[in-house]
Design a protein around this motif. Structure first.
Motif, PDB file in Angstrom:
ATOM      1  N   LEU A 409       0.602  -1.560  -0.008  1.00  0.00           N
ATOM      2  CA  LEU A 409       0.273  -0.129   0.143  1.00  0.00           C
ATOM      3  C   LEU A 409       1.232   1.244  -0.232  1.00  0.00           C
ATOM      4  N   ALA A 410       1.484   2.344   0.674  1.00  0.00           N
ATOM      5  CA  ALA A 410       2.195   2.468   1.212  1.00  0.00           C
ATOM      6  C   ALA A 410       3.869   2.487   1.832  1.00  0.00           C
ATOM      7  N   GLY A 411       4.671   3.631   1.604  1.00  0.00           N
ATOM      8  CA  GLY A 411       5.232   3.693   2.360  1.00  0.00           C
ATOM      9  C   GLY A 411       6.215   4.898   2.758  1.00  0.00           C
ATOM     10  N   SER A 412       7.559   5.310   3.496  1.00  0.00           N
ATOM     11  CA  SER A 412       8.263   6.354   3.239  1.00  0.00           C
ATOM     12  C   SER A 412       9.349   5.796   4.235  1.00  0.00           C
ATOM     13  N   VAL A 413      10.234   7.038   3.613  1.00  0.00           N
ATOM     14  CA  VAL A 413      11.278   6.992   3.917  1.00  0.00           C
ATOM     15  C   VAL A 413      12.223   8.345   4.376  1.00  0.00           C
ATOM     16  N   TRP A 414      12.667   8.006   5.362  1.00  0.00           N
ATOM     17  CA  TRP A 414      13.554   9.258   6.067  1.00  0.00           C
ATOM     18  C   TRP A 414      14.778   9.567   5.754  1.00  0.00           C
ATOM     19  N   THR A 415      15.179  10.727   5.124  1.00  0.00           N
ATOM     20  CA  THR A 415      17.047  11.032   5.170  1.00  0.00           C
ATOM     21  C   THR A 415      17.485  12.348   4.898  1.00  0.00           C
ATOM     22  N   LYS A 427      12.072   1.991  -5.685  1.00  0.00           N
ATOM     23  CA  LYS A 427      12.165   0.580  -5.328  1.00  0.00           C
ATOM     24  C   LYS A 427      11.353  -0.113  -4.590  1.00  0.00           C
ATOM     25  N   ILE A 428      10.293   0.665  -4.020  1.00  0.00           N
ATOM     26  CA  ILE A 428       9.571  -0.150  -2.710  1.00  0.00           C
ATOM     27  C   ILE A 428       7.991  -0.345  -3.422  1.00  0.00           C
ATOM     28  N   GLU A 429       7.726  -1.733  -3.426  1.00  0.00           N
ATOM     29  CA  GLU A 429       6.416  -2.017  -4.393  1.00  0.00           C
ATOM     30  C   GLU A 429       4.810  -1.756  -3.659  1.00  0.00           C
ATOM     31  N   THR A 430       4.567  -0.592  -3.879  1.00  0.00           N
ATOM     32  CA  THR A 430       3.668   0.190  -3.288  1.00  0.00           C
ATOM     33  C   THR A 430       2.851   1.089  -4.106  1.00  0.00           C
ATOM     34  N   GLY A 431       1.779   1.542  -3.443  1.00  0.00           N
ATOM     35  CA  GLY A 431       0.847   3.040  -4.703  1.00  0.00           C
ATOM     36  C   GLY A 431       1.648   4.045  -4.270  1.00  0.00           C
ATOM     37  N   MET A 432       1.955   4.050  -2.888  1.00  0.00           N
ATOM     38  CA  MET A 432       2.894   5.772  -2.402  1.00  0.00           C
ATOM     39  C   MET A 432       4.106   4.993  -1.706  1.00  0.00           C
ATOM     40  N   VAL A 433       4.565   6.610  -1.722  1.00  0.00           N
ATOM     41  CA  VAL A 433       5.342   6.873  -1.500  1.00  0.00           C
ATOM     42  C   VAL A 433       6.058   7.817  -0.389  1.00  0.00           C
TER      43      VAL A 433
END
Ligand code: NAP
Length: 477
Positions: A409-415, A427-433
């Protein structure tokens, strides 16, 4: 005590059997709602069918005008929406004001405005012109869950009716009160009878009857993946237009260059907003080994400081879970985590609250480490105030871990490195990041999951496309 009725053909109608609606923060019965059966659904479908022609014959601008009226009338009842949503779901009132009430109004206003250009597309050939027009699909069956009751119902009703469809909706029987408020608003503004019909009841009864009804042409379902499968089993062989917005087990990836002081409050929000009962919640936090100790110290300290209690108090960060049965389910995952070798770093138990909240379905926000990232606790959707923490060595490993569940479904990246953040997101297999943010929503963008998180996309023009049928008319010069 509130008495909720079905809203069919512009009237509020009672049915024979009722269901009790419980305030999960106190255990008190707050309403009686209809337990609709097949004949009640039949009446609603009949009303939607009768209203179909005249509603679809209105111009798009006329229908947009109705959405504006609904938005304005809903806005004038924003505080009622927030109070009822908090009472019904147990969520903090400050959240219900900022998210549920505001977004429900915004959904109607957004689709009223955004649909104005969704009229016709032209494709010229050397000797002909293709005119693509957008017709209504017919009767839309809308099924919604309990976590964001009016927010999600309005997210479906607004695009459905602006594109000329009529609607039969079934909200979750756990949280019927704001759907009832919407029915009152629709009644008060005088929307033509039968355009929106709301039938309350149980999923396997009223919900299943809507999905299986031969005159319902389209199903938009938001809920759990297992229910989504049942809906698909019924609707797919009937060739209904189908959108399934399902569960998630979303990864939050914290890279070693993340600014932890600004990230931690947001990562906490992504894990515990609405008691972790948002499909987009980041319930698996993947942390670079280089900052593992520092992250844990700061994060656990932050979560331990979150206040659980009276949903009507502005002081409460977390309210009650939606029901006692759901708290049992969430607690069963905490026990599973212990059996799987997990270490509870904070929470894991019910808070001590004064009466009447000592009888409510509360749970402290819970952080668990030391679990295999492929364990059941770390890969199955818990949908409660529980997050698991997992270390990674390299970006490749983080991506592999993020993609290891059946959900997408979703994900987040913190950087601090936005280019790196975007590259990993792709590269994350979700509908939204999201990068360095979470649940930051622009209503124009696509919303939907991949893998077991769903089929189809809603949001912006994707919603308008789903709730309409494109027809090509090729005119030879
Ligand atoms: P659920 O149990 O799947 O129920 C969703 C809705 O479907 C309810 O109105 C339910 O009625 C109804 N239903 C149940 N069985 C049905 C059937 N056989 N036919 C038709 N309708 C049926 O989900 P939930 O527990 O309410 O909600 C939590 C789930 O929703 C989580 O998995 C969460 O991730 C997901 N969710 C997804 C999104 C997204 O956009 N992807 C957004 C929010 C929530 P009853 O209440 O009477 O069972």
């Amino acid at each position: 005590m509130i008495t909720v009725k079905n809203f069919v053909n512009g009237n509020f109608v009672s049915v024979e059997e009722t269901i009790e609606d419980i305030n999960p923060a106190t255990g008190e019965i707050i309403a009686n709602i209809p337990r609709s059966k097949a004949n009640d659904v039949e009446e609603a479908v009949h009303a939607a069918e009768t209203a179909r022609n005249s509603w679809s014959n209105l111009s798009l601008d006329e229908r947009r005008g109705w959405l504006e009226k609904i938005a304005n009338a809903l806005e004038s009842r924003s505080e009622d929406i927030a109070k009822l949503e908090s009472l019904d779901t147990g969520k903090p009132i400050k959240l219900a004001r900022a998210v549920d009430a505001a977004r429900s109004v915004a959904n109607f206003r957004f689709f009223a405005d955004f649909s104005k250009d969704y009229t016709e597309e032209k494709f010229e050939m050397d000797d002909a012109t293709n005119h693509v027009i957008f017709k209504p699909v017919g009767i839309a069956g809308l099924i919604t869950p309990w976590n964001l009751p009016l927010y999600l119902l309005s997210w479906k009703i607004a695009p459905a009716i602006v594109m000329g469809n009529t609607v039969v909706a079934k909200p979750s029987e756990l949280t019927p009160l704001t759907a009832n408020l919407l029915a009152e608003v629709i009644h008060d503004v005088g929307l033509p009878a039968g355009v929106v019909n709301i039938v309350h009841g149980l999923g396997h009864e009223a919900g299943q009857t809507i999905v299986a009804h031969p005159k319902v042409n389209l199903i938009s379902f938001t809920g759990g993946t297992i229910t989504g499968k049942k809906v698909a089993e019924t609707a797919s062989p009937m060739f209904k237009k189908l959108s399934l917005e399902l569960g998630g087990k979303n990864a939050t990836i914290v890279l070693d260059d993340a600014d932890l002081d600004s990230a931690i409050p947001e990562i906490a929000r992504s894990g515990f907003l609405n008691q972790g009962q948002v499909c987009l919640c980041g319930s698996r936090i993947l942390i670079s080994n280089n900052i593992w100790d520092k992250f844990i110290e700061k994060f656990v300290n932050f979560i331990d400081g979150m206040k659980v209690g009276d949903p009507s108090s502005d002081e409460s960060d977390l309210g009650a879970l939606v029901s006692f049965a759901h708290r049992d389910k969430v607690e069963s995952y905490i026990h599973l985590a212990q059996r799987e070798g997990g270490e509870i770093l904070c929470g894991g138990e019910r808070p001590n609250l004064a009466s009447p909240f000592d009888k409510g379905a509360f749970l402290r926000p819970t952080v668990i480490s030391n679990l295999d990232y492929q364990s059941r606790t770390a890969t199955e959707e818990i949908f409660g105030p529980v997050v698991t923490l997992h270390p990674f060595e390299s970006e490749e490993e983080a991506i592999e871990m993020a993609n290891c569940t059946d959900y997408g479904l979703a994900g987040s990246v913190w950087t601090s490195d936005l280019v790196r953040g975007k590259k990993i997101s792709e590269k994350i297999e979700t509908g939204m990041v999201w990068v360095n943010t979470w649940l930051h929503r622009d209503l124009r963008v696509p919303f939907g999951g991949v893998k077991d998180s769903g089929v189809g996309t809603e949001g912006g023009r994707w919603s308008l496309g789903f709730f309409s049928q494109p027809v090509n008319i090729c005119v030879k010069d």
